[in-house]
Design an enzyme around this catalytic site. Structure first.
Site, PDB file in Angstrom:
ATOM      1  N   ARG A 145      35.172  17.001  12.519  1.00  0.00           N
ATOM      2  CA  ARG A 145      34.400  17.134  11.289  1.00  0.00           C
ATOM      3  C   ARG A 145      34.905  16.124  10.262  1.00  0.00           C
ATOM      4  O   ARG A 145      36.107  15.833  10.197  1.00  0.00           O
ATOM      5  CB  ARG A 145      34.612  18.560  10.764  1.00  0.00           C
ATOM      6  CG  ARG A 145      33.820  18.930   9.529  1.00  0.00           C
ATOM      7  CD  ARG A 145      32.373  19.028   9.824  1.00  0.00           C
ATOM      8  NE  ARG A 145      31.663  19.823   8.821  1.00  0.00           N
ATOM      9  CZ  ARG A 145      30.332  19.830   8.725  1.00  0.00           C
ATOM     10  NH1 ARG A 145      29.589  19.098   9.537  1.00  0.00           N
ATOM     11  NH2 ARG A 145      29.741  20.591   7.832  1.00  0.00           N
ATOM     12  N   THR A 414      20.924  17.018  12.822  1.00  0.00           N
ATOM     13  CA  THR A 414      22.108  17.163  13.635  1.00  0.00           C
ATOM     14  C   THR A 414      21.573  17.007  15.030  1.00  0.00           C
ATOM     15  O   THR A 414      20.364  16.999  15.239  1.00  0.00           O
ATOM     16  CB  THR A 414      22.692  18.569  13.348  1.00  0.00           C
ATOM     17  OG1 THR A 414      23.156  18.617  12.000  1.00  0.00           O
ATOM     18  CG2 THR A 414      23.805  18.971  14.265  1.00  0.00           C
ATOM     19  N   THR A 432      26.686  15.207  14.014  1.00  0.00           N
ATOM     20  CA  THR A 432      25.731  15.122  12.910  1.00  0.00           C
ATOM     21  C   THR A 432      26.098  14.080  11.869  1.00  0.00           C
ATOM     22  O   THR A 432      27.278  13.748  11.694  1.00  0.00           O
ATOM     23  CB  THR A 432      25.614  16.506  12.213  1.00  0.00           C
ATOM     24  OG1 THR A 432      24.553  16.476  11.276  1.00  0.00           O
ATOM     25  CG2 THR A 432      26.892  16.893  11.510  1.00  0.00           C
ATOM     26  N   ASN A 434      24.560  14.982   9.095  1.00  0.00           N
ATOM     27  CA  ASN A 434      24.038  16.008   8.205  1.00  0.00           C
ATOM     28  C   ASN A 434      22.534  15.808   8.066  1.00  0.00           C
ATOM     29  O   ASN A 434      21.776  16.234   8.913  1.00  0.00           O
ATOM     30  CB  ASN A 434      24.740  16.046   6.857  1.00  0.00           C
ATOM     31  CG  ASN A 434      24.514  17.379   6.181  1.00  0.00           C
ATOM     32  OD1 ASN A 434      24.163  18.335   6.863  1.00  0.00           O
ATOM     33  ND2 ASN A 434      24.680  17.469   4.896  1.00  0.00           N
ATOM     34  N   GLN A 453      27.594  14.374   4.618  1.00  0.00           N
ATOM     35  CA  GLN A 453      28.193  15.673   4.928  1.00  0.00           C
ATOM     36  C   GLN A 453      28.800  16.366   3.707  1.00  0.00           C
ATOM     37  O   GLN A 453      29.039  17.576   3.735  1.00  0.00           O
ATOM     38  CB  GLN A 453      29.281  15.479   5.987  1.00  0.00           C
ATOM     39  CG  GLN A 453      29.360  16.593   7.008  1.00  0.00           C
ATOM     40  CD  GLN A 453      28.169  16.617   7.935  1.00  0.00           C
ATOM     41  OE1 GLN A 453      27.369  17.546   7.891  1.00  0.00           O
ATOM     42  NE2 GLN A 453      28.040  15.601   8.746  1.00  0.00           N
ATOM     43  N   ASP A 456      27.490  19.634   2.640  1.00  0.00           N
ATOM     44  CA  ASP A 456      27.809  20.899   3.317  1.00  0.00           C
ATOM     45  C   ASP A 456      28.887  21.691   2.574  1.00  0.00           C
ATOM     46  O   ASP A 456      29.144  22.846   2.889  1.00  0.00           O
ATOM     47  CB  ASP A 456      28.246  20.651   4.763  1.00  0.00           C
ATOM     48  CG  ASP A 456      27.061  20.765   5.730  1.00  0.00           C
ATOM     49  OD1 ASP A 456      25.948  21.064   5.282  1.00  0.00           O
ATOM     50  OD2 ASP A 456      27.270  20.559   6.940  1.00  0.00           O
ATOM     51  N   SER A 485      30.777  24.010   8.419  1.00  0.00           N
ATOM     52  CA  SER A 485      29.642  23.633   9.267  1.00  0.00           C
ATOM     53  C   SER A 485      29.026  24.882   9.886  1.00  0.00           C
ATOM     54  O   SER A 485      29.640  25.948   9.926  1.00  0.00           O
ATOM     55  CB  SER A 485      30.154  22.720  10.383  1.00  0.00           C
ATOM     56  OG  SER A 485      29.143  22.477  11.326  1.00  0.00           O
ATOM     57  N   GLY A 508      20.965  22.927  10.685  1.00  0.00           N
ATOM     58  CA  GLY A 508      21.650  23.594   9.584  1.00  0.00           C
ATOM     59  C   GLY A 508      21.992  25.022   9.966  1.00  0.00           C
ATOM     60  O   GLY A 508      22.409  25.292  11.095  1.00  0.00           O
TER      61      GLY A 508
END
Ligand code: GLY
Length: 603
Positions: A145, A414, A432, A434, A453, A456, A485, A508
């Site tokens: 991530r 994603t 992803t 995003n 991202q 998020d 996430s 999502g």
């Protein structure tokens, strides 16, 4: 009611959905189990669909007017299977398998190929999660991530009037520090058998020699024309003011060069070399805050997958920094208290799933965040006793209400891919940028899109993000922190402990519910994989306090009954984008998302 911020990235998803016109909106018959309609088709069932489970598959029945008929066939592979949102990327994985690679080699090959052929979400400028189960029983998960840049601050997206800006969605400030290259390399180093150069060869070829554009690719690029054109990608993606037309060859020389540098030098090329220099230069040009120090500090993390059970099946799911594993586990633990589940598609089915999701998303939105920064009550949330107390609170006759706080925000682009090799090694990966094409910032010289991202995070705890999710302090911005996430790469074993399913999704927060519903369709409702993927989906995320259902996916009678119980209903096009593999007699079934594009390639 929280309002969603505009996001053009959604247009691509809608365009893909539009490629599959609905078959009409004739009223559905009302039956004893409304929505789980009358006469199931039987003739087309492929009985190879029957997995080696305690029970055979049964024919699925969907409401009249539902756009995907049941009874279609899945792709079959006797030895192995790769399923992704790009047929070319799935073929890249199979090429590596046929050259003697294992599932991890193939997954990394597919991941890099997606960065070339599916730039909406495939990436080297983003991040993801890979869930691995080797045939000898070893399991592992790699968390790659993105993290918030070192110069990130809690209120960086809030303007002088206290209003949330769009800067976490569009432009240079929206990006977290990418993890994809480091993460895929870590997985390959630990579990693969091939070199980075070997597994990246198909991706490099696709970038350097190009590939033939199809209509979905062309439309997808055009759908985000306005925002992509704000940045350096405009010349490549709109060479004459338009996206490459279907049939044109699309070559990406800058990306090919970056990929070759990575293949030759390893992740250093990205985190402390030429590719990283292009990224940092792009950030500086556009007022971004990612520096060389951010790239040098990035580290992917090995995690222990969450192991849970549901009616004798075993699931390996993704722990934080994804919320996927905890939320799925909590939801399935609640549903396990109801045996059997109500008939598929009935009022009670939708009500029970929605009330279950409501409760697990309330916990998700408030309590989950990067475990390096917040104490995540993982034991409590995955505990079957805790689930029993939540299950006992569900009123089977009426909707409950989500208390004011629990809402949240998250983007929808994603991509997930699933891989099984001939030895039975399995990899589920979700990756992803995003939003579609991420922040839309394309790195000059580097040839790739950067993620958005940062959206998020709960950029303003209590306010909705681009997914309408309202999240809390646990997911507030802090330098070096991973944003929460929903990605849910999942591996399922049958009650005998044999590999049964590899699955996961894009979309999502709907990632969590759609992945779970496909699994339930197989193990609870005994659908074939093709039907499980085509079945109508629903979603609830606590706030907004509404059930999202796919258009014509549930009968009018079911919808009316749900409203009478106090549920708000929002009908929409396709929910989520799932890519799955299921073990069947003599091999593997693979199905890519019928609501989108992709390829399930087996041999
Ligand atoms: N950006 C979507 C997710 O990570 O859930």
């Amino acid at each position: 009611m929280p309002s969603f911020r505009t996001r053009h990235s959604l247009v691509f998803a809608l365009l893909l959905v539009a490629c599959h016109p609905q078959s009409g909106s004739a009223p559905s018959p009302s039956t004893a189990a409304p929505g789980a309609t009358a006469v199931p088709p039987t003739a087309q069932i492929d009985h190879r669909d029957a997995p080696k489970m305690a029970q055979a598959t049964v024919d699925a029945a969907f409401p009249q007017g539902w756009r995907f008929p049941s009874g279609t066939k899945a792709s079959f592979g006797e030895h192995a299977m790769v399923v992704s949102n790009s047929a070319l990327a799935s073929e890249a994985g199979v090429e590596i398998l046929k050259a003697g690679g294992n599932a991890v080699d193939a997954a990394v090959a597919t991941g890099f190929a997606l960065a070339v052929t599916y730039p909406f979400a495939g990436n080297i400028g983003g991040g993801g999660f890979m869930n691995i189960r080797m045939a000898d029983g070893r399991t592992a998960a790699i968390d790659y991530r993105e993290v918030a840049p070192l110069a990130a601050t809690r209120n960086m997206y809030i303007d002088a009037n206290g209003k949330l800006t769009n800067k976490s969605v569009l432009g240079h400030l929206a990006s977290g520090v990418p993890g994809a290259v480091a993460g895929m390399n870590a997985a390959l180093t630990k579990f693969g058998t091939k070199t980075l150069a070997e597994v990246m060869a198909p991706a490099i070829r696709l970038a350097e020699q190009g590939f033939v554009v199809d209509s979905a690719f062309s439309r997808g690029i055009n759908a985000d024309k306005r925002d992509i054109s704000l940045y350096a990608g405009r010349d490549l993606f709109f060479p004459n003011g338009e996206a490459p037309a279907p049939g044109a060859r699309f070559v990406q020389q800058d990306l090919a060069r970056s990929l070759k540098l990575i293949a030759a030098q390893g992740p250093k090329a990205f985190y402390d070399g030429e590719v990283g220099d292009s990224l940092v230069a792009e950030e500086q040009r556009g007022g971004g805050i990612i520096t060389k120090a951010d790239l040098q500090a990035y580290t992917p993390l090995w995690r222990t997958p969450i192991k849970s059970t549901y009616r004798g099946y075993t699931l390996f799911t993704m722990p934080p920094a994804s919320s996927g594993g905890i939320t799925m586990t909590e939801s399935l633990n609640i549903l396990e208290k109801f045996a059997p589940l109500p008939p598929f598609g009935s009022t009670q089915y939708v009500h029970l799933l929605a009330e279950t999701y409501r409760r697990s998303f309330m916990d998700r939105n408030e309590k989950l965040g990067d475990p390096a920064f917040v104490k995540v009550p993982m034991e409590q949330l995955t505990d079957k006793g805790y689930a029993a107390t939540l299950a006992a609170q569900i009123d089977r006759a009426k909707a409950s209400k989500t208390p004011a706080f629990n809402a949240g925000r998250e983007p929808e682009h994603t991509t997930h891919y699933s891989v099984v090799d001939a030895m039975g090694n399995a990899v589920a990966t979700t990756t992803t940028l995003n939003g579609g094409f991420g922040s839309k910032v394309w790195v000059r010289g580097g040839g790739f899109f950067m993620n958005n991202q940062m959206d998020d995070f709960a950029a303003q705890p209590g306010s909705p993000n681009m997914f309408g999710l309202v999240q809390g302090e646990a997911n507030a911005i802090q330098p070096g922190k991973r944003m929460l996430s929903a990605m849910s790469p999942t591996i399922v074993l049958d009650p005998q402990g044999q590999l049964l399913m590899v699955t996961g999704a894009a979309g999502g927060p709907t990632i969590i519910t759609a992945t779970m519903e496909v699994i339930l369709n197989v193990i609870e409702y005994h659908m074939s994989l093709a039907d499980a993927m085509r079945a109508p989906r629903l979603h609830h995320q606590a706030l907004p306090d509404e059930i999202r259902v796919e258009n014509n996916g549930f009968s009018g009678a079911v919808i009316d009954s749900l409203k009478a119980m106090g549920h708000a209903i929002r009908s929409q096009g396709g929910i989520a984008n799932v890519n799955s593999i299921l073990r069947v007699s003599g091999g593997w079934h693979g199905v890519f998302e019928p609501r989108s594009v992709g390829g399930a390639v087996g041999y």
